[in-house]
Design an enzyme around this catalytic site. Structure first.
Site, PDB file in Angstrom:
ATOM      1  N   SER A 207       0.832  -1.206   0.000  1.00 15.19           N
ATOM      2  CA  SER A 207       0.000   0.000   0.000  1.00 15.19           C
ATOM      3  C   SER A 207       0.857   1.243   0.000  1.00 15.19           C
ATOM      4  O   SER A 207       0.369   2.320  -0.332  1.00 15.19           O
ATOM      5  CB  SER A 207      -0.839   0.064   1.281  1.00 15.19           C
ATOM      6  OG  SER A 207      -1.625  -1.042   1.435  1.00 15.19           O
TER       7      SER A 207
ATOM      8  N   HIS B  55      -1.678  -2.833  -7.148  1.00 14.62           N
ATOM      9  CA  HIS B  55      -2.319  -2.471  -5.883  1.00 14.62           C
ATOM     10  C   HIS B  55      -3.833  -2.608  -5.987  1.00 14.62           C
ATOM     11  O   HIS B  55      -4.495  -1.808  -6.639  1.00 14.62           O
ATOM     12  CB  HIS B  55      -1.914  -1.035  -5.505  1.00 14.62           C
ATOM     13  CG  HIS B  55      -2.408  -0.619  -4.171  1.00 14.62           C
ATOM     14  ND1 HIS B  55      -2.919   0.614  -3.903  1.00 14.62           N
ATOM     15  CD2 HIS B  55      -2.476  -1.316  -3.001  1.00 14.62           C
ATOM     16  CE1 HIS B  55      -3.285   0.674  -2.639  1.00 14.62           C
ATOM     17  NE2 HIS B  55      -3.033  -0.480  -2.074  1.00 14.62           N
TER      18      HIS B  55
ATOM     19  N   GLU C 156      -4.317  -0.224  -9.096  1.00 14.87           N
ATOM     20  CA  GLU C 156      -3.242   0.695  -9.499  1.00 14.87           C
ATOM     21  C   GLU C 156      -2.079  -0.139 -10.024  1.00 14.87           C
ATOM     22  O   GLU C 156      -1.656  -1.102  -9.372  1.00 14.87           O
ATOM     23  CB  GLU C 156      -2.796   1.550  -8.312  1.00 14.87           C
ATOM     24  CG  GLU C 156      -3.822   2.581  -7.904  1.00 14.87           C
ATOM     25  CD  GLU C 156      -3.441   3.352  -6.640  1.00 14.87           C
ATOM     26  OE1 GLU C 156      -3.853   4.507  -6.511  1.00 14.87           O
ATOM     27  OE2 GLU C 156      -2.740   2.790  -5.762  1.00 14.87           O
TER      28      GLU C 156
ATOM     29  N   ASN D  77      -3.826   5.924  -1.794  1.00 12.51           N
ATOM     30  CA  ASN D  77      -3.417   5.909  -0.389  1.00 12.51           C
ATOM     31  C   ASN D  77      -2.746   7.203   0.057  1.00 12.51           C
ATOM     32  O   ASN D  77      -2.701   7.502   1.237  1.00 12.51           O
ATOM     33  CB  ASN D  77      -2.515   4.711  -0.097  1.00 12.51           C
ATOM     34  CG  ASN D  77      -3.346   3.559   0.432  1.00 12.51           C
ATOM     35  OD1 ASN D  77      -4.297   3.778   1.169  1.00 12.51           O
ATOM     36  ND2 ASN D  77      -3.009   2.356   0.038  1.00 12.51           N
TER      37      ASN D  77
HETATM   38  P1  NAI Z   1      -3.114  -9.394   6.651  1.00 12.92           P
HETATM   39  O1  NAI Z   1      -2.418  -9.140   7.936  1.00 12.92           O
HETATM   40  O2  NAI Z   1      -4.596  -9.587   6.639  1.00 12.92           O
HETATM   41  O3  NAI Z   1      -2.455 -10.667   5.891  1.00 12.92           O
HETATM   42  C1  NAI Z   1      -1.090 -10.842   5.728  1.00 12.92           C
HETATM   43  C2  NAI Z   1      -0.834 -12.339   5.591  1.00 12.92           C
HETATM   44  O4  NAI Z   1       0.528 -12.544   5.205  1.00 12.92           O
HETATM   45  C3  NAI Z   1      -1.047 -13.118   6.896  1.00 12.92           C
HETATM   46  O5  NAI Z   1      -1.938 -14.188   6.643  1.00 12.92           O
HETATM   47  C4  NAI Z   1       0.350 -13.629   7.268  1.00 12.92           C
HETATM   48  O6  NAI Z   1       0.315 -14.913   7.872  1.00 12.92           O
HETATM   49  C5  NAI Z   1       1.018 -13.682   5.905  1.00 12.92           C
HETATM   50  N1  NAI Z   1       2.480 -13.582   5.920  1.00 12.92           N
HETATM   51  C6  NAI Z   1       3.250 -12.728   6.624  1.00 12.92           C
HETATM   52  N2  NAI Z   1       4.546 -12.911   6.309  1.00 12.92           N
HETATM   53  C7  NAI Z   1       4.586 -13.887   5.372  1.00 12.92           C
HETATM   54  C8  NAI Z   1       5.642 -14.521   4.633  1.00 12.92           C
HETATM   55  N3  NAI Z   1       6.918 -14.169   4.798  1.00 12.92           N
HETATM   56  N4  NAI Z   1       5.315 -15.497   3.749  1.00 12.92           N
HETATM   57  C9  NAI Z   1       4.024 -15.865   3.562  1.00 12.92           C
HETATM   58  N5  NAI Z   1       2.992 -15.294   4.237  1.00 12.92           N
HETATM   59  C10 NAI Z   1       3.270 -14.327   5.120  1.00 12.92           C
HETATM   60  O7  NAI Z   1      -2.694  -8.158   5.698  1.00 12.92           O
HETATM   61  P2  NAI Z   1      -3.486  -7.554   4.457  1.00 12.92           P
HETATM   62  O8  NAI Z   1      -4.439  -6.521   4.939  1.00 12.92           O
HETATM   63  O9  NAI Z   1      -3.970  -8.644   3.605  1.00 12.92           O
HETATM   64  O10 NAI Z   1      -2.298  -6.766   3.715  1.00 12.92           O
HETATM   65  C11 NAI Z   1      -1.353  -7.451   2.922  1.00 12.92           C
HETATM   66  C12 NAI Z   1      -0.649  -6.458   2.015  1.00 12.92           C
HETATM   67  O11 NAI Z   1      -1.634  -5.808   1.191  1.00 12.92           O
HETATM   68  C13 NAI Z   1       0.108  -5.353   2.744  1.00 12.92           C
HETATM   69  O12 NAI Z   1       1.235  -5.006   1.988  1.00 12.92           O
HETATM   70  C14 NAI Z   1      -0.906  -4.198   2.734  1.00 12.92           C
HETATM   71  O13 NAI Z   1      -0.287  -2.942   2.843  1.00 12.92           O
HETATM   72  C15 NAI Z   1      -1.549  -4.389   1.372  1.00 12.92           C
HETATM   73  N6  NAI Z   1      -2.896  -3.844   1.212  1.00 12.92           N
HETATM   74  C16 NAI Z   1      -3.815  -3.925   2.227  1.00 12.92           C
HETATM   75  C17 NAI Z   1      -5.096  -3.406   2.042  1.00 12.92           C
HETATM   76  C18 NAI Z   1      -6.147  -3.532   3.103  1.00 12.92           C
HETATM   77  O14 NAI Z   1      -7.216  -2.887   2.969  1.00 12.92           O
HETATM   78  N7  NAI Z   1      -5.943  -4.306   4.162  1.00 12.92           N
HETATM   79  C19 NAI Z   1      -5.495  -2.763   0.770  1.00 12.92           C
HETATM   80  C20 NAI Z   1      -4.474  -2.831  -0.266  1.00 12.92           C
HETATM   81  C21 NAI Z   1      -3.218  -3.318  -0.022  1.00 12.92           C
END
Ligand code: NAI
Length: 287
Positions: free
Chosen positions: A119, A142, A154, A192
């Site tokens: 993000s 994104h 994006e 963002n």
């Molecule tokens: P989340 O915390 O819900 O999920 C992250 C997942 O990655 C977890 O299931 C965790 O176990 C896993 N994980 C962590 N390290 C890992 C690794 N080394 N190898 C494999 N799996 C691993 O986070 P979320 O919200 O899904 O965000 C993920 C990415 O997407 C971040 O970069 C965030 O900035 C981006 N993002 C988030 C948005 C949102 O609304 N939450 C919107 C757009 C982008």
């Protein structure tokens, strides 16, 4: 461009939505997470969502049977090395993302496109972890939450990314009824960066943890501003932890400009593990 074999790494809020959306486009999807429990939960939730869509007659049971076959959960060591596209959606931490991409660069075939769903981090900074050749096929994709519903994607070109790759991906997403947007590689990209103030100002107006005030601010922005969700509802949906990390990283990237400063309430909630909907407690309570 013909994207057929997709790997999604990170099966949290975003990764599971992205994986579901690609399977709905009839792509073969391998979903990876370093937490076995999270991987199981993601698969169960996606299947339940598809079953609901059949009940609502938005998908047919034949389509869903096929989608279920197309989506598999795996460990990273077992995914296909010649996948067309890998999308990383793990924790918003630059060092962890870089070390993952270093590994992915070695593992996947030279034709595989590597993409980050970050993000807030400039794509060029993450791409420093990969080889000169791979940098040409390294890009930011994104998606927005929920990825199955939100149309915008994006597409972020880092300095070394091939322009033709951005154009091809733009056309591909456009043909799948997403609304792609080409963005400059800068912290927070387009949405963002603009959205920081949508969260920051309401937090400064509310000042303290007071649900009535938050409700009122959400109501005003929806009724008068025409937003579908108020800022506090949206932060609860995004995840307070993720939103806080993004706020900090954009603030740091813009040399701690006060307009991007995180609010003390965000850190307090992260310390209390009030991450929003996913922990059933954020600015609001969820059952
Ligand atoms: P989340 O915390 O819900 O999920 C992250 C997942 O990655 C977890 O299931 C965790 O176990 C896993 N994980 C962590 N390290 C890992 C690794 N080394 N190898 C494999 N799996 C691993 O986070 P979320 O919200 O899904 O965000 C993920 C990415 O997407 C971040 O970069 C965030 O900035 C981006 N993002 C988030 C948005 C949102 O609304 N939450 C919107 C757009 C982008």
């Amino acid at each position: 461009m013909n994207l057929q074999r997709i790997v999604v790494i990170g099966a949290g809020t975003m990764g599971s939505g992205i994986a579901q959306w690609f399977a709905q486009q009839m792509c073969y999807v391998e979903l990876v997470d370093n937490s076995e429990a999270q991987l199981k939960k993601a698969l169960t939730d996606i299947h339940a969502s598809w079953d609901k869509l059949v009940e609502k007659e938005k998908l047919t049971s034949c389509q869903v049977i096929q989608m279920k076959k197309l989506l598999e959960t795996k460990s990273l060591r077992k995914v296909s090395k010649d996948s067309d596209l890998v999308i990383e959606a793990i924790i918003e931490n630059l060092e962890i993302k870089r070390s993952l991409f270093q590994e992915l660069d070695q593992y996947f075939s030279s034709k595989t496109i590597l993409a980050s769903n970050t993000s807030s981090f400039p794509i060029g900074l993450i791409a420093e972890a990969v080889s000169v050749e791979r940098k040409k096929r390294f890009i930011g994709l994104h998606f927005f939450n929920p990825a199955t519903i939100m149309k915008l994607v994006e597409i972020i070109k880092a300095t070394e990314t091939e322009a033709s790759l951005c154009d091809a991906l733009y056309e591909w997403f456009d043909s799948k009824e997403k609304k792609p947007a080409l963005s400059k590689d800068s912290p927070g990209f387009i949405v963002n960066r603009v959205a920081r103030n949508f969260y920051g100002e309401p937090l400064r107006i509310a000042e303290r943890d007071d649900e009535e005030r938050m409700k009122e601010i959400d109501r005003v922005l929806k009724e008068v501003g025409g937003f579908k969700m108020g800022p506090f509802e949206l932060m609860d949906l995004i995840g307070i932890d993720i939103n806080y990390s993004v706020t900090c990283s954009v603030w740091e990237a813009y040399k701690q400009e006060p307009r991007f400063a995180p609010h003390k309430l965000q850190k307090q909630m992260v310390d209390e593990k009030r991450f929003g909907r996913k922990t059933k407690r954020g600015f609001y309570k969820y059952d």
